[in-house]
Scaffold this active site. Structure first.
Site, mmCIF file in Angstrom:
data_model
loop_
_atom_site.group_PDB
_atom_site.id
_atom_site.type_symbol
_atom_site.label_atom_id
_atom_site.label_comp_id
_atom_site.label_asym_id
_atom_site.label_seq_id
_atom_site.Cartn_x
_atom_site.Cartn_y
_atom_site.Cartn_z
ATOM 1 N N SER A 176 -100.558 10.398 -71.431
ATOM 2 C CA SER A 176 -101.832 9.675 -71.522
ATOM 3 C C SER A 176 -102.791 10.259 -70.508
ATOM 4 C CB SER A 176 -101.623 8.184 -71.230
ATOM 5 O OG SER A 176 -102.866 7.530 -71.061
ATOM 6 N N ALA A 184 -92.992 6.586 -78.542
ATOM 7 C CA ALA A 184 -93.053 5.133 -78.367
ATOM 8 C C ALA A 184 -93.609 4.759 -77.000
ATOM 9 C CB ALA A 184 -91.665 4.534 -78.550
ATOM 10 N N ASP A 217 -88.401 3.113 -84.969
ATOM 11 C CA ASP A 217 -89.400 2.206 -84.412
ATOM 12 C C ASP A 217 -88.729 0.847 -84.262
ATOM 13 O OD1 ASP A 217 -92.725 2.215 -84.226
ATOM 14 O OD2 ASP A 217 -91.828 0.230 -84.456
ATOM 15 N N VAL A 264 -86.043 1.560 -78.081
ATOM 16 C CA VAL A 264 -85.783 2.746 -77.260
ATOM 17 C C VAL A 264 -85.425 2.404 -75.823
ATOM 18 C CG1 VAL A 264 -87.161 4.319 -78.665
ATOM 19 C CG2 VAL A 264 -88.269 2.993 -76.834
ATOM 20 N N LYS A 289 -96.585 6.747 -66.872
ATOM 21 C CA LYS A 289 -97.096 7.881 -67.638
ATOM 22 C C LYS A 289 -97.274 9.109 -66.747
ATOM 23 C CE LYS A 289 -97.568 6.437 -71.924
ATOM 24 N NZ LYS A 289 -96.938 7.115 -73.078
ATOM 25 N N TYR A 299 -99.193 0.796 -66.595
ATOM 26 C CA TYR A 299 -99.115 1.805 -67.654
ATOM 27 C C TYR A 299 -99.256 3.212 -67.077
ATOM 28 C CZ TYR A 299 -100.585 4.406 -71.865
ATOM 29 O OH TYR A 299 -100.706 5.309 -72.882
#
Length: 672
Positions: free
Chosen positions: A557, A505, A456, A478, A574, A570
């Protein structure tokens, strides 16, 4: 080696246990010196050795009775407590010496039926030896320096030259009733002795006080060390050099070779150990000679097997492992044929120690702890063999004696038996593990037995969780492709391979897509798409080298199918992530690598700030709690629900290319 006895420490133990139940001054001091012995790796390792004291305790009738308090099964000397020294009624225990013979099963029963507390741990398999010797305090170890002297063709002669009559000698007999009787006879025939040398086994000393027995033990070991030091060949330590072998490249191939049948693979952990002394040993041209003579003490065989595998790193590990297995099966067949009346169920034929020239030694085990224990034991083995060769020629017990110990039910019982959990033996890499879904996923996988490597960006938040779960961890951004590759390599270096990755993540930026600042969109793609690719691509290369299949799991998601207003930065990456998952499912199937995704919705994870959640709820005319329950089931989706879905997919051998929804029911987001 020097005595670590301290009057003040001894007094502290007396005070600490003054009010402890079923304890007295003898037992308190027995705990103290047992810990002194157990915390010295050159004396005992991982459950080895045992200690005892003869004292008096009150039984359940209120009568003061003579007892032997001896180390119990499952306790380590280094952290033993009074409860780890179960009290056994002494008089009737000593009376067993009159018997002409006693089976192992009868011996264990005899010891347990004489316990003052029926719930106490099972006393040591060497309880009768402690009982039949008359001394009050007795210490037993497998001291490295002692083994270097007694593991010789003429170990008895050498020991007499060094110790004279201070230590009487007992020829090798397997632990149990016969050894207990023989040791008592030798001790009685040598009343001046301060202890016993058990050839090819270890050292016993005794005394009227805890300090006397302990310091006699230390003195004997120190005397042996001095003898060895005077004869040890001086070898200049080589400069610390980079290994000639890439462990990260070799380990997955070796782990795959060790797995056996692909339909039901045995999943091992590999623990690399290297040092100048280890490199000198594994690079020795004679390593294939002395390493195949057997263990330095028979007690090690259950954790190291009789021999290590000496692996040529330039050759196929699979063929070399198969040759080792064939040799082990031949060994079992030979010994079984020599015992026609005994039913023998062969143990697995896999090595527990691998010596790799140019690299070091590798412990092999069904858990990280078991692999580290095998490495610990064999690192000491290398030192003992080097010293034994310096004063003569290293010689272990004959094959038949080693076999008897390896297949002795009382010795196998030390390893314990348990029902394996579904993910036991699996090595799992989890990103974004510090909080929310990532933390819940880490807990769920740990609860199912997986060994974890957690990453993380927030190391401060991740560290407490990793400690709680016993997981490896590192702080990692990442977005950095090379850092991700190094991190997965570090996972391989730590555990020996990889079985799956949970790429979790993410970030949740918000903006109108037409007006979205380019840097915001780029960062969202960096975390929500490309970072998943960096994890998956490097993990897949490891899994391919290993040849055991595996899984890649992605946190997508509901926005991938049902984007919301001003959530485009976002939703778009995704949606691409779902496509990425399907591509890995398509192209990874030939390697047995399954790829799946979880689509969650409205989980309290901290991905959105509290004011952002309130804003989204208000836009829908809902209170915050109602917002989280706004689905077909009217039930709030928890991080634990998402974690359970990841575990399910990790355990689903026939599922790949799947998008599993965990959203309480959202028809608009249902995959189609």
């Amino acid at each position: 080696m020097r005595s670590r006895w301290s009057d003040s420490d001894a007094q502290a133990y007396l005070e600490r246990y003054a009010a402890a139940p079923a304890c007295n001054e003898d037992i308190a001091l027995r705990v103290y010196t047992s810990r002194l012995i157990g915390r010295e790796p050159a004396l005992v390792l991982h459950g080895g050795g045992n200690t005892s004291v003869k004292t008096r305790l009150v039984d359940d009738t209120g009568e003061l009775v003579d007892v032997l308090c001896v180390k119990g099964s499952g306790w380590e000397l280094g952290d033993i407590e009074p409860a780890g020294l179960p009290a056994v009624r002494l008089a009737t225990l000593q009376a067993l010496r009159r018997l002409p013979s006693l089976s192992d099963e009868a011996m264990v029963n005899a010891q347990r039926t004489r316990l003052l507390d029926a719930g106490a741990p099972t006393p040591s398999v060497e309880t009768l030896l402690h009982a039949f010797l008359p001394a009050k305090f007795i210490d037993h170890s497998h001291a490295d320096a002692i083994l270097a002297l007694v593991d010789q063709p003429d170990g008895g002669r050498l020991a007499r030259e060094i110790f004279g009559d201070r230590l009487a000698q007992v020829p090798y007999v397997m632990p149990g009733f016969a050894l207990a009787k023989l040791a008592a006879e030798v001790a009685e025939a040598n009343p001046q002795a301060e202890g016993l040398l058990l050839l090819k086994h270890g050292l016993f000393t005794w005394g009227s006080t805890a300090r006397e027995s302990y310091e006699r033990h230390i003195a004997a070991v120190r005397h042996a060390e001095q003898h060895l030091a005077a004869r040890r060949t001086s070898v200049a330590a080589p400069a610390q050099r980079a290994s000639a072998v890439d462990f990260v490249d070799l380990a997955p191939r070796l782990r795959g070779a060790l797995a056996g049948e692909r339909e039901a693979p045995r999943r091992y952990f590999l623990h690399l150990r290297t040092s100048p002394a280890i490199l000198r040993a594994v690079d020795d041209p004679a390593v294939r000679d002395w390493s195949q003579r057997g263990p330095i003490t028979p007690d090690h065989v259950i954790r190291t097997k009789q021999f290590p595998l000496v692996l040529d790193p330039q050759q196929d590990p699979g063929a070399q492992v198969e040759r080792f297995r064939a040799a082990y099966r031949d060994y079992v067949a030979r010994q079984a044929a020599a015992r026609p009346g005994r039913r023998i169920t062969p143990l697995d034929p896999d090595p527990r120690v691998v010596l790799i020239p140019g690299l070091g030694l590798v412990g092999v085990g069904g858990s990280p702890k078991a692999a580290a224990i095998a490495a610990d034991l064999y690192e000491h083995t290398l030192a003992v063999i080097a010293d034994a060769e310096a004063v003569g020629r290293y010689e272990a017990l004959p094959e038949s004696d080693i076999f008897d110990m390896e297949y002795w039910s009382l010795e196998q019982a030390k390893l314990g038996a348990h029902r394996p959990r579904p993910l036991e033996g699996r090595i799992v890499y989890v990103t974004g593990a510090a909080r929310g879904i990532g933390a819940a996923t880490a807990r769920a996988f740990a609860g199912h037995g997986a060994a974890l490597y957690l990453v993380d960006r927030s190391g401060d938040e991740l560290a407490p969780l990793a400690r709680q779960l016993g997981a490896a961890w590192e702080a990692l951004d990442v977005r950095d492709e090379q850092a991700v590759a190094r991190s997965l390599d570090a996972c391989v270096a730590r555990f020996g391979g990889l079985d799956g990755a949970v790429s979790n993540a993410g970030v949740a930026p918000q903006a109108n897509i037409a007006d979205c600042p380019p840097e915001l969109l780029r960062d969202s793609f960096a975390v929500n798409l490309f970072a998943h690719q960096w994890v998956a691509s490097h993990a897949h290369r490891i899994l391919r080298r290993q040849g055991l299949g595996g899984f890649l799991l992605f946190n997508a998601s509901k926005a991938a199918f049902n984007p919301g207003p001003e959530f485009g930065p976002y939703a778009v990456p995704k949606a691409a992530l779902v496509a990425l998952m399907k591509q890995y499912a398509l192209e990874g199937a030939g390697d047995g690598v399954r790829a799946n995704a979880v689509n969650a919705d409205r989980v309290r994870t901290g991905l959105l700030a509290a004011d952002e959640v309130e804003q989204r709820a208000r836009a829908r005319g809902l209170a915050v709690d109602a917002y989280f329950r706004s689905n077909l089931l009217g039930r709030e989706v928890l991080a634990d629900d998402v974690a359970a879905a990841f575990v399910h997919l990790a355990l689903a051998p026939s599922t790949t290319g799947c998008v599993l929804t965990v959203d309480g029911g959202n028809i608009a987001a249902a995959p189609r």
